[in-house]
Write a protein that holds these residues in place. Structure first.
Motif, PDB file in Angstrom:
ATOM      1  N   PRO A 140       0.800  -1.246   0.000  1.00 46.18           N
ATOM      2  CA  PRO A 140       0.000   0.000   0.000  1.00 46.18           C
ATOM      3  C   PRO A 140       0.830   1.294   0.000  1.00 46.18           C
ATOM      4  N   ALA A 141       1.639   1.456  -1.016  1.00 45.06           N
ATOM      5  CA  ALA A 141       2.481   2.662  -1.132  1.00 45.06           C
ATOM      6  C   ALA A 141       2.869   2.858  -2.590  1.00 45.06           C
ATOM      7  N   VAL A 142       3.378   4.039  -2.901  1.00 43.25           N
ATOM      8  CA  VAL A 142       3.979   4.252  -4.221  1.00 43.25           C
ATOM      9  C   VAL A 142       5.225   3.368  -4.280  1.00 43.25           C
ATOM     10  N   ALA A 186       1.507   6.144   3.744  1.00 43.20           N
ATOM     11  CA  ALA A 186       0.357   6.878   4.282  1.00 43.20           C
ATOM     12  C   ALA A 186      -0.322   6.110   5.410  1.00 43.20           C
ATOM     13  N   ASN A 187      -0.538   4.810   5.210  1.00 49.06           N
ATOM     14  CA  ASN A 187      -1.235   4.016   6.224  1.00 49.06           C
ATOM     15  C   ASN A 187      -0.375   2.874   6.739  1.00 49.06           C
ATOM     16  N   ASN A 207       2.207  -1.439  -6.361  1.00 47.89           N
ATOM     17  CA  ASN A 207       1.183  -0.806  -5.527  1.00 47.89           C
ATOM     18  C   ASN A 207      -0.038  -1.735  -5.415  1.00 47.89           C
ATOM     19  N   ASP A 208      -0.656  -1.788  -4.237  1.00 42.55           N
ATOM     20  CA  ASP A 208      -1.771  -2.720  -4.004  1.00 42.55           C
ATOM     21  C   ASP A 208      -2.982  -2.463  -4.907  1.00 42.55           C
ATOM     22  N   ALA A 209      -3.312  -1.176  -5.118  1.00 39.85           N
ATOM     23  CA  ALA A 209      -4.466  -0.874  -5.978  1.00 39.85           C
ATOM     24  C   ALA A 209      -4.138  -1.198  -7.437  1.00 39.85           C
ATOM     25  N   THR A 215     -10.209   1.789  -4.877  1.00 41.24           N
ATOM     26  CA  THR A 215     -10.483   0.888  -3.753  1.00 41.24           C
ATOM     27  C   THR A 215     -10.763   1.732  -2.513  1.00 41.24           C
ATOM     28  N   GLY A 219      -7.559   3.422   3.425  1.00 41.75           N
ATOM     29  CA  GLY A 219      -7.258   4.588   2.603  1.00 41.75           C
ATOM     30  C   GLY A 219      -8.091   4.503   1.327  1.00 41.75           C
ATOM     31  N   ILE A 220      -7.700   5.271   0.323  1.00 44.35           N
ATOM     32  CA  ILE A 220      -8.302   5.139  -1.012  1.00 44.35           C
ATOM     33  C   ILE A 220      -7.171   4.824  -1.975  1.00 44.35           C
ATOM     34  N   GLY A 221      -7.293   3.698  -2.657  1.00 46.90           N
ATOM     35  CA  GLY A 221      -6.310   3.318  -3.662  1.00 46.90           C
ATOM     36  C   GLY A 221      -6.880   3.581  -5.042  1.00 46.90           C
ATOM     37  N   GLU A 227      -2.134   8.268  -7.281  1.00 39.82           N
ATOM     38  CA  GLU A 227      -2.535   8.330  -5.869  1.00 39.82           C
ATOM     39  C   GLU A 227      -3.724   9.275  -5.682  1.00 39.82           C
ATOM     40  N   HIS A 230      -4.951  10.884  -2.419  1.00 39.68           N
ATOM     41  CA  HIS A 230      -4.220  12.004  -1.830  1.00 39.68           C
ATOM     42  C   HIS A 230      -4.537  13.337  -2.506  1.00 39.68           C
ATOM     43  N   GLU A 248      -8.638  10.667   1.092  1.00 42.56           N
ATOM     44  CA  GLU A 248      -8.847   9.425   1.855  1.00 42.56           C
ATOM     45  C   GLU A 248      -9.127   9.674   3.341  1.00 42.56           C
TER      46      GLU A 248
HETATM   47  C1  BGC Z   1      -1.747   4.726  -0.306  1.00 47.39           C
HETATM   48  C2  BGC Z   1      -1.870   4.031  -1.637  1.00 47.39           C
HETATM   49  C3  BGC Z   1      -2.657   2.741  -1.481  1.00 47.39           C
HETATM   50  C4  BGC Z   1      -3.981   3.013  -0.807  1.00 47.39           C
HETATM   51  C5  BGC Z   1      -4.778   1.738  -0.558  1.00 47.39           C
HETATM   52  C6  BGC Z   1      -3.115   4.919   0.290  1.00 47.39           C
HETATM   53  O1  BGC Z   1      -2.999   5.524   1.535  1.00 47.39           O
HETATM   54  O2  BGC Z   1      -1.122   5.984  -0.449  1.00 47.39           O
HETATM   55  O3  BGC Z   1      -0.598   3.773  -2.173  1.00 47.39           O
HETATM   56  O4  BGC Z   1      -2.869   2.156  -2.733  1.00 47.39           O
HETATM   57  O5  BGC Z   1      -3.775   3.659   0.430  1.00 47.39           O
HETATM   58  O6  BGC Z   1      -4.101   0.856   0.252  1.00 47.39           O
END
Ligand code: BGC
Length: 246
Positions: free
Chosen positions: A65-67, A77-78, A104-106, A130, A134-136, A150, A153, A162
């Motif tokens: 869940p990140a860049v 972020a989370n 990245n997960d999304a 998603t 957060g929001i992906g 992203e 954000h 998010e």
């Molecule tokens: C992160 C994204 C991630 C999303 C869902 C966000 O806070 O910045 O990279 O895809 O959460 O997990």
């Protein structure tokens, strides 16, 4: 061809062996609780446990869940901030003893929906969003992914999207479906202004309850609930492992 797909999230780490030509899971879907604090070493240990439990020895694809740029986390972020600058692919590869590719997960969930879910055969601009902690987001043009978008954000109201309209915010602020949808509409207005998607696929656990909030959404784009549910991230990560050199 079989690959192990892993989906690392804020609350759980999920994994299964995937047939990447059909998108079918070939093993049970295992889930372990994400450790707190979710430091790189602690998470890598859990990933290694999962790999052992599935008795896996080949290549791994992992959604995170990140860049992610060249296997390295650029944001947090989370997740624990100590991930920033960590070579996630190298760390998980060492811990598990298996070569690992990370995305990245999304983006992983989007790849799976485009290939095996409701984005199958769809051309033009398609966006997967998603809604979870957060929001992906994952953006496709004619089936090709533009990675690390992203949208969670984006600036919205006095903060970022998010923190204003994720699925977790709905629960934490005890928002009804209608007021939460109003916030989602504010988000989608910005998104549509920027990207003009023709189709928006909505994923994350809350998409199971799409009938509760889709009627309130006013997007120009067609709106569909994700089809692969909690398997999308695993399947997409495994597909990436099949296609990318580690
Ligand atoms: C992160 C994204 C991630 C999303 C869902 C966000 O806070 O910045 O990279 O895809 O959460 O997990």
């Amino acid at each position: 061809m079989e690959y192990l797909g892993i989906d690392i999230g804020g609350s759980g780490i999920k994994g299964a062996i995937v047939d990447v030509s059909s998108g079918q899971l070939l093993s049970e879907r295992l889930r372990v609780v994400t450790p707190t604090p979710a430091t790189p070493q602690a998470v890598a240990g859990k990933v290694a446990d999962l790999v052992r439990q599935l008795n896996w020895r080949g290549k791994i694809g992992c959604g995170f869940p990140a860049v992610i740029s060249h296997g390295v986390a650029q944001t947090a972020a989370n997740i624990d901030v100590s991930w920033i600058g960590t070579d996630v692919a190298a760390l998980l590869g060492e811990a598990s003893g298996c070569p690992c590719v990370v995305l990245n997960d999304a983006d992983a969930a989007g790849l799976a929906e485009m290939r095996f879910g409701c984005g199958r055969g769809r051309t033009g601009n398609v966006l997967l969003v998603t809604l979870g902690t957060g929001i992906g987001s994952a953006l496709f043009h004619n089936g090709n992914l533009y990675p690390n978008v992203e949208l969670g954000h984006l600036r919205l109201k006095s903060g970022i999207a998010e923190r204003y309209t994720s699925a977790a915010v709905r629960v934490n602020e005890a928002l009804g479906w209608k007021p939460w949808s109003k916030r989602l509409n504010n988000f989608f207005v910005q998104v549509e202004r920027l990207l003009s998607p023709e189709l928006i696929i909505v994923g994350g656990g809350v998409s199971r309850k799409y009938e509760r909030f889709f009627p309130y959404l006013e997007t120009q784009a067609e709106l569909l609930p994700a089809e692969l549910r909690n398997r999308a991230g695993i399947i997409g990560a495994a597909c990436r492992a099949a296609e990318q050199q580690s």
